[in-house]
Design a protein around this motif. Structure first.
Motif, PDB file in Angstrom:
ATOM      1  N   VAL A 253       0.857  -1.304  -0.197  1.00 11.42           N
ATOM      2  CA  VAL A 253       0.131   0.001  -0.023  1.00 11.42           C
ATOM      3  C   VAL A 253       0.993   1.300  -0.109  1.00 11.42           C
ATOM      4  O   VAL A 253       1.767   1.309   0.608  1.00 11.42           O
ATOM      5  N   LEU A 254       0.674   2.168  -0.777  1.00  9.90           N
ATOM      6  CA  LEU A 254       1.218   3.511  -0.799  1.00  9.90           C
ATOM      7  C   LEU A 254       0.168   4.546  -0.932  1.00  9.90           C
ATOM      8  O   LEU A 254      -0.604   4.782  -1.580  1.00  9.90           O
ATOM      9  N   SER A 255       0.788   5.729  -0.363  1.00 10.78           N
ATOM     10  CA  SER A 255       0.020   6.767  -0.192  1.00 10.78           C
ATOM     11  C   SER A 255       1.118   7.992  -0.054  1.00 10.78           C
ATOM     12  O   SER A 255       2.318   7.903  -0.111  1.00 10.78           O
ATOM     13  N   GLY A 256       0.579   9.065   0.131  1.00 15.07           N
ATOM     14  CA  GLY A 256       1.213  10.306  -0.179  1.00 15.07           C
ATOM     15  C   GLY A 256       1.481  11.050  -1.231  1.00 15.07           C
ATOM     16  O   GLY A 256       2.321  11.576  -1.845  1.00 15.07           O
ATOM     17  N   ILE A 257       0.444  10.646  -2.102  1.00  9.39           N
ATOM     18  CA  ILE A 257       0.397  10.606  -3.679  1.00  9.39           C
ATOM     19  C   ILE A 257      -0.731  11.519  -4.099  1.00  9.39           C
ATOM     20  O   ILE A 257      -1.960  11.430  -3.633  1.00  9.39           O
ATOM     21  N   LEU A 258      -0.477  12.606  -4.843  1.00 14.03           N
ATOM     22  CA  LEU A 258      -1.612  13.377  -5.510  1.00 14.03           C
ATOM     23  C   LEU A 258      -2.445  12.626  -6.422  1.00 14.03           C
ATOM     24  O   LEU A 258      -1.669  12.020  -7.188  1.00 14.03           O
ATOM     25  N   ALA A 259      -3.579  12.946  -6.612  1.00 12.59           N
ATOM     26  CA  ALA A 259      -4.168  12.181  -7.572  1.00 12.59           C
ATOM     27  C   ALA A 259      -3.847  12.403  -9.061  1.00 12.59           C
ATOM     28  O   ALA A 259      -3.543  11.411  -9.913  1.00 12.59           O
ATOM     29  N   HIS A 272       5.438  -5.220 -11.216  1.00 13.61           N
ATOM     30  CA  HIS A 272       5.818  -6.259 -10.115  1.00 13.61           C
ATOM     31  C   HIS A 272       4.592  -6.613  -9.190  1.00 13.61           C
ATOM     32  O   HIS A 272       4.471  -7.302  -8.312  1.00 13.61           O
ATOM     33  N   PHE A 273       3.574  -5.612  -9.545  1.00 14.39           N
ATOM     34  CA  PHE A 273       2.182  -5.995  -8.601  1.00 14.39           C
ATOM     35  C   PHE A 273       1.252  -5.841  -9.341  1.00 14.39           C
ATOM     36  O   PHE A 273       0.982  -5.065 -10.338  1.00 14.39           O
ATOM     37  N   ASN A 274       0.036  -6.749  -9.012  1.00 15.10           N
ATOM     38  CA  ASN A 274      -1.148  -6.440  -9.476  1.00 15.10           C
ATOM     39  C   ASN A 274      -1.886  -5.469  -8.897  1.00 15.10           C
ATOM     40  O   ASN A 274      -2.272  -5.569  -7.548  1.00 15.10           O
ATOM     41  N   LEU A 275      -1.990  -4.317  -9.491  1.00 16.35           N
ATOM     42  CA  LEU A 275      -2.615  -3.209  -8.705  1.00 16.35           C
ATOM     43  C   LEU A 275      -4.443  -3.258  -8.752  1.00 16.35           C
ATOM     44  O   LEU A 275      -4.870  -3.380  -9.741  1.00 16.35           O
ATOM     45  N   GLU A 276      -4.634  -2.810  -7.689  1.00 14.48           N
ATOM     46  CA  GLU A 276      -6.131  -2.584  -7.312  1.00 14.48           C
ATOM     47  C   GLU A 276      -6.518  -1.280  -7.989  1.00 14.48           C
ATOM     48  O   GLU A 276      -5.826  -0.220  -7.878  1.00 14.48           O
ATOM     49  N   PRO A 277      -7.952  -0.980  -7.825  1.00 10.62           N
ATOM     50  CA  PRO A 277      -8.439   0.356  -8.364  1.00 10.62           C
ATOM     51  C   PRO A 277      -7.785   1.421  -7.192  1.00 10.62           C
ATOM     52  O   PRO A 277      -7.912   1.262  -5.983  1.00 10.62           O
ATOM     53  N   THR A 278      -7.511   2.473  -7.698  1.00  4.83           N
ATOM     54  CA  THR A 278      -6.771   3.635  -6.864  1.00  4.83           C
ATOM     55  C   THR A 278      -8.026   4.104  -6.089  1.00  4.83           C
ATOM     56  O   THR A 278      -9.180   4.471  -6.483  1.00  4.83           O
ATOM     57  N   ALA A 279      -7.826   4.430  -4.936  1.00  2.00           N
ATOM     58  CA  ALA A 279      -8.847   5.032  -3.950  1.00  2.00           C
ATOM     59  C   ALA A 279      -8.237   6.480  -4.044  1.00  2.00           C
ATOM     60  O   ALA A 279      -7.000   6.713  -3.533  1.00  2.00           O
ATOM     61  N   ILE A 280      -9.317   7.436  -3.841  1.00  2.00           N
ATOM     62  CA  ILE A 280      -9.079   9.014  -3.804  1.00  2.00           C
ATOM     63  C   ILE A 280      -9.700   9.545  -2.756  1.00  2.00           C
ATOM     64  O   ILE A 280     -10.865   9.227  -2.470  1.00  2.00           O
ATOM     65  N   ASP A 281      -9.280  10.479  -1.851  1.00  2.00           N
ATOM     66  CA  ASP A 281      -9.700  11.050  -0.873  1.00  2.00           C
ATOM     67  C   ASP A 281      -9.283  12.392  -0.987  1.00  2.00           C
ATOM     68  O   ASP A 281      -8.091  13.006  -0.927  1.00  2.00           O
ATOM     69  N   ASP A 282     -10.317  13.319  -1.359  1.00  2.00           N
ATOM     70  CA  ASP A 282      -9.853  14.876  -1.605  1.00  2.00           C
ATOM     71  C   ASP A 282      -8.916  14.846  -2.745  1.00  2.00           C
ATOM     72  O   ASP A 282      -9.321  14.308  -3.910  1.00  2.00           O
ATOM     73  N   GLU A 283      -7.862  15.320  -2.801  1.00  2.00           N
ATOM     74  CA  GLU A 283      -6.874  15.312  -3.815  1.00  2.00           C
ATOM     75  C   GLU A 283      -5.744  14.417  -3.575  1.00  2.00           C
ATOM     76  O   GLU A 283      -4.669  14.383  -4.677  1.00  2.00           O
ATOM     77  N   TRP A 284      -5.806  13.517  -2.646  1.00  2.00           N
ATOM     78  CA  TRP A 284      -4.954  12.414  -2.317  1.00  2.00           C
ATOM     79  C   TRP A 284      -5.219  11.051  -2.822  1.00  2.00           C
ATOM     80  O   TRP A 284      -6.511  10.752  -2.863  1.00  2.00           O
ATOM     81  N   ALA A 285      -4.292  10.394  -2.858  1.00  2.00           N
ATOM     82  CA  ALA A 285      -4.564   8.774  -3.500  1.00  2.00           C
ATOM     83  C   ALA A 285      -4.157   7.902  -2.740  1.00  2.00           C
ATOM     84  O   ALA A 285      -3.017   8.198  -2.099  1.00  2.00           O
ATOM     85  N   ARG A 286      -4.378   6.623  -2.888  1.00  2.00           N
ATOM     86  CA  ARG A 286      -3.730   5.473  -2.467  1.00  2.00           C
ATOM     87  C   ARG A 286      -3.775   4.420  -3.429  1.00  2.00           C
ATOM     88  O   ARG A 286      -4.469   4.217  -3.954  1.00  2.00           O
ATOM     89  N   VAL A 287      -2.671   3.662  -3.755  1.00  2.00           N
ATOM     90  CA  VAL A 287      -2.379   3.062  -4.788  1.00  2.00           C
ATOM     91  C   VAL A 287      -1.867   1.568  -3.887  1.00  2.00           C
ATOM     92  O   VAL A 287      -1.161   1.708  -2.939  1.00  2.00           O
ATOM     93  N   SER A 288      -2.631   0.417  -4.156  1.00  2.00           N
ATOM     94  CA  SER A 288      -2.460  -0.807  -3.501  1.00  2.00           C
ATOM     95  C   SER A 288      -2.352  -1.915  -4.474  1.00  2.00           C
ATOM     96  O   SER A 288      -2.906  -1.883  -5.454  1.00  2.00           O
TER      97      SER A 288
END
Length: 293
Positions: A253-259, A272-288
């Protein structure tokens, strides 16, 4: 103690020089803020980035001779005698107390609560992380931390080894331990962050399962779960380090990322990863995602 704020709007090129003049004239603190609402992200290591239109704020004791200080500033060629400024009183408050009064328990997902160490827990049967951030970043109020906590609440961490890369206050590491992780390795460039992480781990009775390291001393291992809530620049630069911490089939799980930065992060990690749909909160994002075999 009552304070006065002296504010001058200037250019990025002149801001640091004016700040130095404030300090030379007795300012207790100098702050640079955006004067116009211009986005500014991620300075390089050692780089000081200022906005094209920067407001320089000097904090002075109310007993200082401000007319004399303003006159001395005006005598300098940098500003000139007719320079524009604002002089405002700063309300005399116990700012630490003010912040503590406004930091309330917060729920993330179904089970997980982050609770200030000075408040009662709202649900004794929940998974409660008692937190005193100290000098390190991380209270759960920022969207990046919130995104990671909600993700963590929704995955199985029972008995797992976890890496918290950029552990800050230890909030993610301790949440993982309280949710059942076997052990967590916290890594941060700031020794104060490592101390805050260990202090909070002791407060939550999980210090025996948390180990913390500076990057130069970080161990070699493969973890079941890797968390990195930092910024997109370091996430890109340290991709191989972060990836190598995650074992095959492990979770990331990665964050600290702007959308707007998500495509670059996804491109960097999708090999190297099968990525899930990105989650967005305000202008910030999570990649997992999950490490590919």
């Amino acid at each position: 103690m009552p304070w006065l704020q002296l504010k001058i709007e200037t250019s990025a090129e002149m801001a640091e020089q004016i700040g130095g003049m404030f300090t030379a004239n007795g300012a207790q603190a100098v702050t640079f803020v955006d004067a116009k609402d211009t986005p500014m992200y991620e300075p390089k290591p050692g780089e000081v980035m200022l906005w094209p239109d920067t407001q320089v704020i000097g904090l002075f004791d109310a007993s200082d001779d401000m007319p004399a200080i303003i006159k001395r500033l005006g005598n300098a060629k940098v500003l000139g005698k007719d320079f524009k400024y604002r002089l405002e009183p700063l309300e005399d408050k116990d700012w630490e107390r003010e912040w503590m009064d406004n930091f309330h328990p917060m729920q993330f997902g179904k089970r997980l609560w982050i609770c200030p160490s000075w408040r009662d827990v709202p649900d004794p049967n929940a998974v409660n992380v008692m937190l005193d951030p100290g000098l390190a970043f991380g209270t759960g109020t920022h969207p990046t931390t919130s995104l990671c906590l909600r993700w963590l609440d929704g995955v199985d961490v029972e008995g797992k080894t976890v890496v918290d890369f950029g552990c800050g206050s230890g909030i993610l590491a301790i949440a993982a331990l309280k949710l059942g992780a076997k052990n967590v390795i916290g890594i941060d460039i700031d020794p104060q962050a490592l101390q805050a992480s260990m202090d909070n781990a002791q407060r939550n009775n999980v210090a025996d399962r948390l180990s913390v390291f500076l990057p130069d001393n970080q161990p070699t291992l493969e973890a079941d779960i890797v968390m990195a809530n930092i910024l997109s620049g370091p996430l890109l630069e340290l991709r191989s380090v972060i990836t190598n911490y995650c074992k095959q089939d492990g979770l990331l799980v990665l964050s600290g990322i702007l959308a707007e930065q998500v495509p670059r992060i996804e491109t960097a990690y999708q090999q190297h990863f099968n990525l899930e749909p990105t989650a967005i909160d305000d202008e910030w994002a999570r990649v997992s995602g999950q490490r590919i075999r």
